[in-house]
Write a protein that holds these residues in place. Sequence first.
Motif, PDB file in Angstrom:
ATOM      1  N   CYS A   1       0.298  -7.623  -0.928  1.00 43.45           N
ATOM      2  CA  CYS A   1       1.198  -7.470  -2.068  1.00 43.45           C
ATOM      3  C   CYS A   1       1.692  -8.863  -2.485  1.00 43.45           C
ATOM      4  O   CYS A   1       2.235  -9.609  -1.662  1.00 43.45           O
ATOM      5  N   ASN A   2       1.509  -9.197  -3.765  1.00 45.32           N
ATOM      6  CA  ASN A   2       1.884 -10.531  -4.225  1.00 45.32           C
ATOM      7  C   ASN A   2       2.775 -10.505  -5.463  1.00 45.32           C
ATOM      8  O   ASN A   2       2.953 -11.530  -6.131  1.00 45.32           O
ATOM      9  N   MET A   3       3.323  -9.330  -5.782  1.00 41.15           N
ATOM     10  CA  MET A   3       4.245  -9.252  -6.910  1.00 41.15           C
ATOM     11  C   MET A   3       5.227  -8.108  -6.683  1.00 41.15           C
ATOM     12  O   MET A   3       4.937  -7.149  -5.968  1.00 41.15           O
ATOM     13  N   GLY A   4       6.402  -8.247  -7.262  1.00 37.37           N
ATOM     14  CA  GLY A   4       7.407  -7.204  -7.153  1.00 37.37           C
ATOM     15  C   GLY A   4       8.040  -7.150  -5.778  1.00 37.37           C
ATOM     16  O   GLY A   4       7.823  -8.026  -4.921  1.00 37.37           O
ATOM     17  N   PRO A   5       8.843  -6.133  -5.536  1.00 31.42           N
ATOM     18  CA  PRO A   5       9.479  -5.991  -4.221  1.00 31.42           C
ATOM     19  C   PRO A   5       8.447  -5.768  -3.129  1.00 31.42           C
ATOM     20  O   PRO A   5       7.433  -5.113  -3.340  1.00 31.42           O
ATOM     21  N   GLY A   6       8.686  -6.330  -1.965  1.00 33.53           N
ATOM     22  CA  GLY A   6       7.760  -6.181  -0.847  1.00 33.53           C
ATOM     23  C   GLY A   6       6.628  -7.184  -0.836  1.00 33.53           C
ATOM     24  O   GLY A   6       5.719  -7.079   0.008  1.00 33.53           O
ATOM     25  N   ALA A   7       6.657  -8.162  -1.737  1.00 31.99           N
ATOM     26  CA  ALA A   7       5.599  -9.181  -1.760  1.00 31.99           C
ATOM     27  C   ALA A   7       5.630 -10.009  -0.478  1.00 31.99           C
ATOM     28  O   ALA A   7       6.694 -10.343   0.040  1.00 31.99           O
ATOM     29  N   VAL A   8       4.440 -10.340   0.042  1.00 28.04           N
ATOM     30  CA  VAL A   8       4.338 -11.096   1.290  1.00 28.04           C
ATOM     31  C   VAL A   8       3.629 -12.429   1.111  1.00 28.04           C
ATOM     32  O   VAL A   8       3.549 -13.227   2.048  1.00 28.04           O
TER      33      VAL A   8
ATOM     34  N   ALA B   1      10.884  -9.016   2.483  1.00 23.66           N
ATOM     35  CA  ALA B   1       9.950  -7.885   2.518  1.00 23.66           C
ATOM     36  C   ALA B   1      10.296  -6.918   3.637  1.00 23.66           C
ATOM     37  O   ALA B   1      10.250  -5.691   3.456  1.00 23.66           O
ATOM     38  N   LEU B   2      10.653  -7.458   4.815  1.00 23.07           N
ATOM     39  CA  LEU B   2      11.045  -6.594   5.930  1.00 23.07           C
ATOM     40  C   LEU B   2      12.255  -5.741   5.560  1.00 23.07           C
ATOM     41  O   LEU B   2      12.316  -4.539   5.870  1.00 23.07           O
ATOM     42  N   LYS B   3      13.226  -6.339   4.909  1.00 28.51           N
ATOM     43  CA  LYS B   3      14.418  -5.595   4.489  1.00 28.51           C
ATOM     44  C   LYS B   3      14.056  -4.502   3.491  1.00 28.51           C
ATOM     45  O   LYS B   3      14.567  -3.375   3.570  1.00 28.51           O
ATOM     46  N   TYR B   4      13.161  -4.833   2.567  1.00 30.90           N
ATOM     47  CA  TYR B   4      12.768  -3.855   1.551  1.00 30.90           C
ATOM     48  C   TYR B   4      12.031  -2.668   2.177  1.00 30.90           C
ATOM     49  O   TYR B   4      12.348  -1.496   1.881  1.00 30.90           O
ATOM     50  N   TYR B   5      11.058  -2.952   3.049  1.00 30.98           N
ATOM     51  CA  TYR B   5      10.291  -1.855   3.651  1.00 30.98           C
ATOM     52  C   TYR B   5      11.146  -1.051   4.634  1.00 30.98           C
ATOM     53  O   TYR B   5      10.904   0.145   4.829  1.00 30.98           O
TER      54      TYR B   5
ATOM     55  N   VAL C   1       4.382   8.201   6.393  1.00 26.47           N
ATOM     56  CA  VAL C   1       3.639   7.290   5.529  1.00 26.47           C
ATOM     57  C   VAL C   1       2.543   6.644   6.362  1.00 26.47           C
ATOM     58  O   VAL C   1       2.826   6.021   7.392  1.00 26.47           O
ATOM     59  N   ASP C   2       1.288   6.806   5.938  1.00 20.13           N
ATOM     60  CA  ASP C   2       0.132   6.249   6.640  1.00 20.13           C
ATOM     61  C   ASP C   2      -0.381   5.016   5.904  1.00 20.13           C
ATOM     62  O   ASP C   2      -0.323   4.950   4.671  1.00 20.13           O
ATOM     63  N   PHE C   3      -0.931   4.065   6.666  1.00 23.12           N
ATOM     64  CA  PHE C   3      -1.524   2.868   6.079  1.00 23.12           C
ATOM     65  C   PHE C   3      -2.956   2.715   6.573  1.00 23.12           C
ATOM     66  O   PHE C   3      -3.203   2.649   7.779  1.00 23.12           O
ATOM     67  N   PHE C   4      -3.897   2.660   5.631  1.00 25.08           N
ATOM     68  CA  PHE C   4      -5.289   2.349   5.930  1.00 25.08           C
ATOM     69  C   PHE C   4      -5.587   1.032   5.226  1.00 25.08           C
ATOM     70  O   PHE C   4      -5.766   0.992   4.004  1.00 25.08           O
ATOM     71  N   ALA C   5      -5.596  -0.058   5.993  1.00 28.07           N
ATOM     72  CA  ALA C   5      -5.722  -1.399   5.439  1.00 28.07           C
ATOM     73  C   ALA C   5      -7.089  -1.973   5.772  1.00 28.07           C
ATOM     74  O   ALA C   5      -7.465  -2.049   6.950  1.00 28.07           O
ATOM     75  N   CYS C   6      -7.824  -2.373   4.755  1.00 37.55           N
ATOM     76  CA  CYS C   6      -9.163  -2.930   4.957  1.00 37.55           C
ATOM     77  C   CYS C   6      -9.291  -4.225   4.163  1.00 37.55           C
ATOM     78  O   CYS C   6      -9.310  -4.205   2.925  1.00 37.55           O
ATOM     79  N   SER C   7      -9.373  -5.329   4.868  1.00 31.83           N
ATOM     80  CA  SER C   7      -9.508  -6.631   4.220  1.00 31.83           C
ATOM     81  C   SER C   7      -9.879  -7.660   5.275  1.00 31.83           C
ATOM     82  O   SER C   7      -9.518  -7.520   6.452  1.00 31.83           O
ATOM     83  N   LEU C   8     -10.601  -8.699   4.841  1.00 36.26           N
ATOM     84  CA  LEU C   8     -10.914  -9.799   5.752  1.00 36.26           C
ATOM     85  C   LEU C   8      -9.698 -10.679   5.987  1.00 36.26           C
ATOM     86  O   LEU C   8      -9.617 -11.386   6.996  1.00 36.26           O
ATOM     87  N   ASP C   9      -8.748 -10.647   5.063  1.00 41.35           N
ATOM     88  CA  ASP C   9      -7.503 -11.388   5.222  1.00 41.35           C
ATOM     89  C   ASP C   9      -6.386 -10.400   5.535  1.00 41.35           C
ATOM     90  O   ASP C   9      -6.578  -9.179   5.516  1.00 41.35           O
ATOM     91  N   GLN C  10      -5.204 -10.909   5.794  1.00 40.60           N
ATOM     92  CA  GLN C  10      -4.070 -10.041   6.088  1.00 40.60           C
ATOM     93  C   GLN C  10      -3.594  -9.344   4.816  1.00 40.60           C
ATOM     94  O   GLN C  10      -3.713  -9.868   3.718  1.00 40.60           O
ATOM     95  N   VAL C  11      -3.022  -8.156   5.000  1.00 47.15           N
ATOM     96  CA  VAL C  11      -2.555  -7.373   3.855  1.00 47.15           C
ATOM     97  C   VAL C  11      -1.044  -7.155   3.882  1.00 47.15           C
ATOM     98  O   VAL C  11      -0.490  -6.566   2.952  1.00 47.15           O
ATOM     99  N   GLY C  12      -0.369  -7.586   4.963  1.00 44.03           N
ATOM    100  CA  GLY C  12       1.069  -7.392   5.053  1.00 44.03           C
ATOM    101  C   GLY C  12       1.490  -6.261   5.970  1.00 44.03           C
ATOM    102  O   GLY C  12       2.606  -5.741   5.857  1.00 44.03           O
ATOM    103  N   LEU C  13       0.625  -5.870   6.904  1.00 47.20           N
ATOM    104  CA  LEU C  13       0.998  -4.817   7.852  1.00 47.20           C
ATOM    105  C   LEU C  13       2.194  -5.220   8.713  1.00 47.20           C
ATOM    106  O   LEU C  13       2.961  -4.365   9.148  1.00 47.20           O
ATOM    107  N   TYR C  14       2.336  -6.503   8.950  1.00 46.41           N
ATOM    108  CA  TYR C  14       3.470  -6.980   9.745  1.00 46.41           C
ATOM    109  C   TYR C  14       4.787  -6.561   9.096  1.00 46.41           C
ATOM    110  O   TYR C  14       5.717  -6.131   9.782  1.00 46.41           O
TER     111      TYR C  14
END
Length: 788
Positions: free
Chosen positions: A284-291, A319-323, A337-350
Amino acid sequence: MDVRQGEALNGARMSWNIWPSTRLDATRIVVPLGCLYTPLKATENLQLLEYNPVICRGRDCGAVLNPCCFVDFHSKSWTCPFCVQRNAFPQHYAEHITEVNLPAELLPMCSTIEYIIPQTVCTPPVFLLMLDIAVIEEELDQAKDSLQQSLAMMPQNALVGFITFGAMVYVHELASTTLPKAYAFRGTKEYSAQQVAYQLGFGKNQVQGAGTQAAGRFLMPVSECEFALNSLLDDLTRDAWPLGGHDRRPFRCTGSALSVAVGLIESTYPQSSARVVVVVGGACNMGPGAVVGEELKETIRSHLDLQRDNDNAKYTKKALKYYTTLASRAVSAGFAVDFFACSLDQVGLYEMKVVADKTGGYMVMSDSFSMSVFKDSFRKMFDCDEQGYLNLGFNGKLEVFTSREVKCCGAVGGLSSLGKRSPAVAEQEIGEGGTCQWVIGSMDRNTTIAFYFDVASQQASTAGDKHAFMQFQTSYLHASGRKRLRVTTLSHRFADPNTDIALGFDQEAAAVIMARYAVFKCENEDPHDVLRWIDRMLIRLASRFADFRKDEPSSFNLRSEFSIFPQFMYHLRRSNFLQTFGTSPDETAYYRTIILRENTMNSLVMIQPALLQYTFEAGPPQPVLLDTCSLKPDVILLMDDFFHVVIWRGEKIQAWYDQGYHEKEDYANFKVLLQAPAADAKQILADRFPAPKFVQTNAGGSQARFVTSKVNPSNSGMGDGQSDGSTVLTDDVSLRVFMEHLIRLAVQFEGATAARGHRAERHAEQSPPVREAAAILTRRTDARAAPR
């Protein structure tokens, strides 16, 4: 009863099956009093009763009638073992109950029982699917294919909704068959439930039920919208928002989209069988929760960035506060809420991890939507049982009752506290503490919660054969549309002066209890401090339960009940759950989330992977040591660490394979040898969720690191190991050296505590020998993080 038999009957395993009689004795046993409980485990001979349970009427009690109750057949009454309240049986019980005619609740083999609550009908399961459309076309096609397959697997009465997001958030209307229609939300702001309802056109309805009826355009039964949704997916393309050039990331408003999804469920189906499924392929790179920022030259944060508070970690706290806020909203509405994250780079699961942890949702991480890790895991989420119902429980509430001598410190797992106080709540808090009731948004048959207890008694009871009682009550919404209540009642005796408490130690359960406690501590403490805490606990345990003469390491003999516990702790210290070197924050978040919710055996495999050896000489595969001495040239190894299933071939086996011997009729036995581990690996892959990554490699291969990083480096090339097997070059300390330091410091530590009694026990972790031990045991393991 054997601990595994008890687990099969009740779905529970205790770290100590004989309990200390006083609080002072509880501090001396070092390992916490804990219970690993699997609420929905498929237990043996589970009785299903379709009537309301009989509940104790005592003040601040709500325990259910169980086999531990004392029954007076003359007065037709029963005494609650938790509050010692005398209760009269209901009339229909009293008319028929005798010593030979007992209701199911009082039968000894029915310590776990499940009630189907009558006159309660729930909504069908609700799945709100969220798809990231800011990914490349190839990845989007693979994700769409999995979503379409899931529609065919869902129960036909299940409700489904669909949201896509890129630079904007789109809530798709599924009732429209002629012209697809979607409602757009800006990707730069957070939305409340009222705002979502108003913008979708059903917030103005004041008549009760009218809002849900209007929302039927967005959440429809699969049988009615499957064609429309499949057509929508077929025509779906990548987000058309301008990308801004090759040096910029595509716009992705994951945080804003998640707030819309949470608001939609809050305003339509709160406290129902609902879950939000997020399929995301980037950060996520825009809006609330951007990492991360928009420009590619700005890299996403690493562990080192977080430790040093570097500039690219500036998004994390916000972002931690928002989530965390979104997680609280989801918990209040009772869905996962389930997360299925697929990417060669990080997606913000932390940053998003808190949402899955608090709601009990799934988390799956893979490199691509085309990999089996994602495809198989997504498919397995919709697996059904023999009756055709999903293997899931929704909107669960779990409550603990204890007898007066025992208090509950808290729970660690995929749950959230409801803040309910009772006499069963302890002053000390571990995990989600300060309560006796928790909410779990979603559960499956492997979901396991770790509960931690404390002994309240200051003095030992003079009565013989004293027992502690605890009861777990789990109410949840079954996929059939009925509310159920599963009740598990456990009893454990207290130790008396003539009882050896060590006989009740379950080192497998204790290892998982300690692992969860350590992982929980890592959320708020430095991992190096947690490693030293484990070392101190291990030294105290060894000095307490081993036989030795002071200052004579050669006389050290650890009792059989504790023989493999140090080995578990050794592998735990080297694992990715506590070690952050070489892993990203997203990977660490993923590993920690999984170990906090899996059952005992799966957790043990994560801590100390299983290793099987296949050879020409032996028949069936043989378990071998997780050690470099097992890496022989003429064997095939199958390693299972839960996240990866690896087939490793020795040098000779790989050379024969490269020369094609398995294709020649004269070497049919070699072909059979190659097929055996592949068949076993296939079975593991078919049964496990999340699906593990399958790796085939050989000695010296690039992917052999999956094996060499896990084995004990007994032959590390530093002259401290054995000569057989392969040499693994590493700075990690071997298990033998680890045990030598542990034994040396344990025999020194014993005399320091024995002379000072209770005060020494309270301050044992701060004593000089223990501090020295923590430093020594940690020093060489951490050496691999130092520059060479």
